[in-house]
Scaffold this motif. Structure first.
Motif, short mmCIF file in Angstrom:
data_model
loop_
_atom_site.label_atom_id
_atom_site.label_comp_id
_atom_site.label_asym_id
_atom_site.label_seq_id
_atom_site.Cartn_x
_atom_site.Cartn_y
_atom_site.Cartn_z
N SER A 150 0.84 -1.20 0.00
CA SER A 150 0.00 0.00 0.00
C SER A 150 0.87 1.25 0.00
O SER A 150 2.02 1.23 0.39
N LYS A 151 0.29 2.31 -0.46
CA LYS A 151 0.94 3.62 -0.44
C LYS A 151 0.34 4.38 0.74
O LYS A 151 -0.67 5.07 0.60
N GLY A 177 -3.96 8.50 -7.70
CA GLY A 177 -3.82 7.53 -8.78
C GLY A 177 -2.62 6.62 -8.57
O GLY A 177 -2.36 6.16 -7.48
N ASP A 178 -1.86 6.38 -9.64
CA ASP A 178 -0.69 5.49 -9.58
C ASP A 178 0.61 6.26 -9.45
O ASP A 178 1.67 5.77 -9.84
N SER A 200 4.03 7.84 -8.09
CA SER A 200 5.04 7.30 -7.19
C SER A 200 5.49 8.34 -6.18
O SER A 200 6.16 8.02 -5.21
#
Length: 73
Positions: free
Chosen positions: A24-25, A33-34, A36
């Motif tokens: 998980s972030k 969203g995705d 980084s």
């Protein structure tokens, strides 16, 4: 003995793949969203801060992870 090592290695690899897939972030809000790297500001945090943010708080978050603090800190 060799079969036991192969089985143990296979179990370890499967566990590693499972953890990587479900990583998980923690700091990211749902609107990221995705990405980084998390956008700066409290609206981009998953856990909202308790109080109101000052200008120094905002600029410090914008400069992270740079080593230099904001100019007006």
């Amino acid at each position: 003995m060799l079969l036991k090592l192969l089985a143990l290695g296979g179990i370890g690899y499967a566990g590693y793949r499972y953890l990587e897939k479900n990583k998980s972030k923690a700091a990211f809000a749902d609107n990221q969203g995705d990405a980084s790297i998390r956008d700066a500001g409290p609206e981009s945090m998953r856990d909202k801060p308790d109080g109101t943010w000052t200008k120094a708080d905002e600029e410090s978050d914008e400069s992270f992870p740079a080593s230099d603090p904001p100019a007006n800190y």
